[in-house]
Motif scaffolding. Sequence first.
Motif, PDB file in Angstrom:
ATOM      1  N   LYS A  25       0.853  -1.191   0.000  1.00 23.36           N
ATOM      2  CA  LYS A  25       0.000   0.000   0.000  1.00 23.36           C
ATOM      3  C   LYS A  25       0.889   1.242   0.000  1.00 23.36           C
ATOM      4  CE  LYS A  25      -3.535   2.328   2.680  1.00 23.36           C
ATOM      5  NZ  LYS A  25      -4.329   2.331   3.894  1.00 23.36           N
ATOM      6  N   SER A  26       0.508   2.200  -0.811  1.00 24.47           N
ATOM      7  CA  SER A  26       1.270   3.440  -0.898  1.00 24.47           C
ATOM      8  C   SER A  26       1.013   4.275   0.348  1.00 24.47           C
ATOM      9  CB  SER A  26       0.852   4.216  -2.151  1.00 24.47           C
ATOM     10  OG  SER A  26       1.449   5.478  -2.164  1.00 24.47           O
ATOM     11  N   GLU A  27       2.059   4.624   1.073  1.00 24.32           N
ATOM     12  CA  GLU A  27       1.905   5.421   2.293  1.00 24.32           C
ATOM     13  C   GLU A  27       1.724   6.894   1.979  1.00 24.32           C
ATOM     14  OE1 GLU A  27       1.674   4.300   5.397  1.00 24.32           O
ATOM     15  OE2 GLU A  27       1.822   2.231   4.697  1.00 24.32           O
ATOM     16  N   GLY A  28       2.374   7.371   0.930  1.00 24.09           N
ATOM     17  CA  GLY A  28       2.318   8.802   0.629  1.00 24.09           C
ATOM     18  C   GLY A  28       1.060   9.197  -0.104  1.00 24.09           C
ATOM     19  N   GLY A  29       0.443   8.276  -0.809  1.00 24.29           N
ATOM     20  CA  GLY A  29      -0.747   8.609  -1.569  1.00 24.29           C
ATOM     21  C   GLY A  29      -0.442   9.524  -2.740  1.00 24.29           C
ATOM     22  N   ALA A  30       0.759   9.439  -3.298  1.00 24.10           N
ATOM     23  CA  ALA A  30       1.165  10.339  -4.371  1.00 24.10           C
ATOM     24  C   ALA A  30       0.310  10.152  -5.603  1.00 24.10           C
ATOM     25  CB  ALA A  30       2.640  10.118  -4.704  1.00 24.10           C
ATOM     26  N   LEU A  31      -0.040   8.913  -5.930  1.00 28.90           N
ATOM     27  CA  LEU A  31      -0.849   8.669  -7.113  1.00 28.90           C
ATOM     28  C   LEU A  31      -2.289   8.338  -6.756  1.00 28.90           C
ATOM     29  CD1 LEU A  31       1.667   6.505  -9.170  1.00 28.90           C
ATOM     30  CD2 LEU A  31       1.146   8.923  -9.445  1.00 28.90           C
ATOM     31  N   GLY A  32      -2.579   8.295  -5.473  1.00 30.88           N
ATOM     32  CA  GLY A  32      -3.948   8.001  -5.057  1.00 30.88           C
ATOM     33  C   GLY A  32      -4.326   6.552  -5.266  1.00 30.88           C
ATOM     34  N   MET A  33      -3.340   5.646  -5.342  1.00 34.53           N
ATOM     35  CA  MET A  33      -3.636   4.248  -5.634  1.00 34.53           C
ATOM     36  C   MET A  33      -3.221   3.347  -4.485  1.00 34.53           C
ATOM     37  SD  MET A  33      -2.411   4.073  -9.630  1.00 34.53           S
ATOM     38  CE  MET A  33      -1.388   2.739  -9.193  1.00 34.53           C
ATOM     39  N   ALA A  50      -0.135  -6.010   5.491  1.00 42.52           N
ATOM     40  CA  ALA A  50       0.975  -5.061   5.417  1.00 42.52           C
ATOM     41  C   ALA A  50       2.197  -5.624   6.138  1.00 42.52           C
ATOM     42  CB  ALA A  50       0.566  -3.723   6.019  1.00 42.52           C
ATOM     43  N   ASN A  51       1.979  -6.260   7.295  1.00 43.14           N
ATOM     44  CA  ASN A  51       3.102  -6.865   8.018  1.00 43.14           C
ATOM     45  C   ASN A  51       3.727  -8.005   7.209  1.00 43.14           C
ATOM     46  OD1 ASN A  51       2.907  -5.131  10.155  1.00 43.14           O
ATOM     47  ND2 ASN A  51       1.627  -6.519  11.386  1.00 43.14           N
ATOM     48  N   LEU A  52       2.889  -8.828   6.562  1.00 39.10           N
ATOM     49  CA  LEU A  52       3.390  -9.933   5.764  1.00 39.10           C
ATOM     50  C   LEU A  52       4.209  -9.410   4.573  1.00 39.10           C
ATOM     51  CD1 LEU A  52       3.438 -12.987   5.094  1.00 39.10           C
ATOM     52  CD2 LEU A  52       1.414 -12.554   3.695  1.00 39.10           C
TER      53      LEU A  52
END
Length: 143
Positions: A25-33, A50-52
């Motif tokens: 999962k994108s943490e920054g949300g730069a592309l909104g995806m 996310a942990n896996l």
Amino acid sequence: MLQTILLVAMIIISVALSGVILLQKSEGGALGMGGGGGGGGGFMTARGAANLLTRTTSILAVLFFLCAIGLTIAGNMERGSRSVIDADAIGSIAIGDQAPAAAGAQPAEPAAPTRTAPSLDDLEASLPAASAPAPAPAPAPAQ
């Protein structure tokens, strides 16, 4: 053989590492995806996935570096202990294509050099001979 096995393993690890990184999962949300949360009744929660993925990424990264170190060691083992400045290497560079002479043997007479490119002597011989000296330059007119 070892290098081939390590190289194939490194390619597989690289592809897997790229895929796992792209799945996170994108943490920054730069592309909104970034992947959505989803329902609570799934096999794994968002936090568990996310942990896996993080753990898988770190394991693949360690394997990638170990593979790179293994490839370096395997490449140096195949090369052997010959150095560029080894005595045999210097002899083969100085002699050229001839094999190094055996210990105690007299070296053969060098062959007559063959010309492959024109020299300055050839250039001078091809120029017309100057029979008369060149005229002196005329003095500048006085003002």
